[in-house]
Write a protein that holds these residues in place. Structure first.
Motif, short mmCIF file in Angstrom:
data_model
loop_
_atom_site.label_atom_id
_atom_site.label_comp_id
_atom_site.label_asym_id
_atom_site.label_seq_id
_atom_site.Cartn_x
_atom_site.Cartn_y
_atom_site.Cartn_z
N UNK A 153 0.83 -1.21 0.00
CA UNK A 153 0.00 0.00 0.00
C UNK A 153 0.86 1.25 0.00
N UNK A 154 2.03 1.18 0.64
CA UNK A 154 2.92 2.34 0.71
C UNK A 154 3.97 2.34 -0.40
N UNK A 155 3.89 1.36 -1.32
CA UNK A 155 4.86 1.27 -2.41
C UNK A 155 6.21 0.77 -1.98
N UNK A 156 6.27 0.17 -0.81
CA UNK A 156 7.54 -0.34 -0.27
C UNK A 156 7.76 -1.76 -0.78
N UNK A 157 8.45 -1.87 -1.90
CA UNK A 157 8.68 -3.20 -2.49
C UNK A 157 10.08 -3.27 -3.03
N UNK A 158 11.05 -3.42 -2.13
CA UNK A 158 12.44 -3.55 -2.56
C UNK A 158 12.58 -4.82 -3.39
N UNK A 159 13.16 -4.69 -4.58
CA UNK A 159 13.27 -5.83 -5.48
C UNK A 159 14.38 -6.77 -5.04
N UNK A 160 14.28 -8.01 -5.48
CA UNK A 160 15.28 -9.04 -5.21
C UNK A 160 16.07 -9.27 -6.48
N UNK A 161 17.40 -9.25 -6.40
CA UNK A 161 18.20 -9.44 -7.60
C UNK A 161 18.01 -10.85 -8.14
N UNK A 162 18.15 -11.00 -9.44
CA UNK A 162 17.88 -12.27 -10.10
C UNK A 162 18.79 -13.38 -9.60
N UNK A 163 20.07 -13.06 -9.37
CA UNK A 163 21.00 -14.10 -8.91
C UNK A 163 21.19 -14.11 -7.40
N UNK A 164 20.50 -13.19 -6.69
CA UNK A 164 20.51 -13.20 -5.23
C UNK A 164 21.58 -12.36 -4.57
N UNK A 165 22.57 -11.91 -5.31
CA UNK A 165 23.70 -11.17 -4.73
C UNK A 165 23.32 -9.71 -4.48
N UNK A 166 23.66 -9.20 -3.31
CA UNK A 166 23.43 -7.80 -2.95
C UNK A 166 24.76 -7.19 -2.53
N UNK A 167 25.35 -6.34 -3.37
CA UNK A 167 26.67 -5.79 -3.05
C UNK A 167 26.64 -4.74 -1.95
N UNK A 168 27.71 -4.69 -1.18
CA UNK A 168 27.95 -3.61 -0.24
C UNK A 168 29.01 -2.71 -0.87
N UNK A 169 28.58 -1.62 -1.46
CA UNK A 169 29.50 -0.79 -2.23
C UNK A 169 30.52 -0.11 -1.31
N UNK A 170 31.75 -0.08 -1.78
CA UNK A 170 32.82 0.56 -1.02
C UNK A 170 32.52 2.03 -0.82
N UNK A 171 32.80 2.54 0.39
CA UNK A 171 32.53 3.93 0.69
C UNK A 171 33.53 4.50 1.69
N UNK A 172 33.48 5.79 1.92
CA UNK A 172 34.47 6.46 2.78
C UNK A 172 34.37 6.07 4.25
N UNK A 173 33.24 5.52 4.69
CA UNK A 173 33.07 5.18 6.10
C UNK A 173 33.45 3.73 6.42
N UNK A 174 33.87 2.98 5.42
CA UNK A 174 34.15 1.57 5.64
C UNK A 174 35.24 1.35 6.69
N UNK A 175 36.33 2.13 6.60
CA UNK A 175 37.45 1.93 7.53
C UNK A 175 37.03 2.22 8.96
N UNK A 176 36.19 3.24 9.16
CA UNK A 176 35.71 3.56 10.51
C UNK A 176 34.79 2.46 11.03
N UNK A 177 33.93 1.96 10.14
CA UNK A 177 33.01 0.89 10.53
C UNK A 177 33.79 -0.38 10.87
N UNK A 178 34.83 -0.65 10.12
CA UNK A 178 35.66 -1.82 10.38
C UNK A 178 36.31 -1.74 11.75
N UNK A 179 36.92 -0.61 12.05
CA UNK A 179 37.58 -0.44 13.35
C UNK A 179 36.57 -0.55 14.48
N UNK A 180 35.42 0.11 14.32
CA UNK A 180 34.40 0.09 15.37
C UNK A 180 33.88 -1.34 15.60
N UNK A 181 33.66 -2.09 14.54
CA UNK A 181 33.15 -3.45 14.70
C UNK A 181 34.17 -4.34 15.39
#
Length: 290
Positions: A153-181
């Motif tokens: 009803x709210x148009x919330x329908x995130x699609x599913x990729x055909x082969x199932x893979x969902x990438x986590x794109x590299x970004x500037x906060x990755x190094x901070x997230x890595x250290x924090x985790x």
């Protein structure tokens, strides 16, 4: 009436909520090779490196028991891969420390309670009252059914990729997230605290092997790498590897291997997930070693 309506909405849903991902997979033709696991399959394995008939079926925060239930559904629906099933596991899941939490994950498959004997058995293991709750036909949608109505009803329908893979794109906060985790010890493997295998987890492994043997499908187990691996897990990995050898199941723990390029923190999204810079390296290494 309400239960029938929710069943209809559930079966037609192929968006990325309320098991739409699983429905989407069941609607496709059978693949040759299938990777099943948690987010460490969903985000870390690119099927394009393995050929056109390879897919991944990964579920956020879902592990051994849930994924064994998913595979039993695939068997029931005749959607098992034709040649090879690769299941990513966390070694600590095979020891007795996290049984109740792992068992609760099967609840997200309770739609199949009346359709799949194995899922019904796992759900009933949680307590003696579960079977009575399912006397209400609506209960199999408890906790998720509202999404089947409100999300479309709210148009919330995130699609599913055909082969199932969902990438986590590299970004500037990755190094901070890595250290924090790493500091917070989130996403790090847990040292094995018991030398005793969990009977339930071992029964899941036996179920996986039984299902694959029934169809003549090859079963392989892997454990994806962490950036910082807790060395306390080495003993458990060795014990589990010996057990797999004893029953004729191949297991590779990639924390026990040196994968060139994955020592670079720039290829990590956090301590347990690779970003798109590292997925290509890991996927190519997997292809070579599987």
């Amino acid at each position: 009436m309400l239960a029938a309506g929710l069943d209809f909405l559930y079966k037609k849903n192929t968006c990325d909520f309320s098991n739409g991902k699983l429905n989407n997979f069941l609607n496709q033709d059978n693949c040759d090779t299938l990777f099943v696991g948690s987010s460490r399959v969903l985000h870390m394995i690119d099927p394009n490196y393995f050929g056109g008939s390879t897919r991944v079926l990964g579920f956020q925060q879902k592990h051994l028991i849930h994924n064994t239930g998913v595979i039993d559904i695939l068997l029931q629906e005749k959607k098992m891969p034709k040649k090879l099933l690769v299941v990513n596991v966390e070694v600590e899941n095979f020891f007795s420390t996290a049984k109740s939490k792992l068992l609760e994950e099967i609840n997200s498959l309770k739609y199949y309670y009346c359709q799949n004997d194995y899922i019904r058995e796992l759900i009933n293991r949680q307590n003696s009252f579960e079977r009575f709750k399912f006397l209400s036909e609506v209960y199999r949608h408890n906790g998720q059914g509202w999404k089947l109505i409100s999300y479309p009803m709210s148009g919330n329908c995130a699609s599913v990729s055909e082969n199932g893979y969902v990438p986590l794109h590299a970004g500037p906060n990755d190094s901070l997230r890595l250290v924090k985790s790493i500091i917070d010890k989130k996403g790090n493997n847990t040292p094995v605290q018991s030398a005793r295998f969990s009977p339930l987890s071992i029964s899941c492994l036996n179920k996986l092997k039984e299902n694959c043997d029934r169809l003549g499908i090859e079963l392989k187990l892997i454990s994806a790498p962490f950036f910082k691996y807790n060395e306390g897990g080495n003993e458990g990995s060795q014990m589990f590897s010996m057990y797999c050898d004893s029953i004729g199941v191949e297991f590779q723990d990639f924390n026990q291997r040196i994968i060139p390029g994955l020592d670079d923190e720039r290829v990590w999204y956090d301590n347990m997930h690779l970003n798109t810079n590292g997925v290509s390296t890991y996927s190519a290494f997997l292809k070579k070693n599987l």
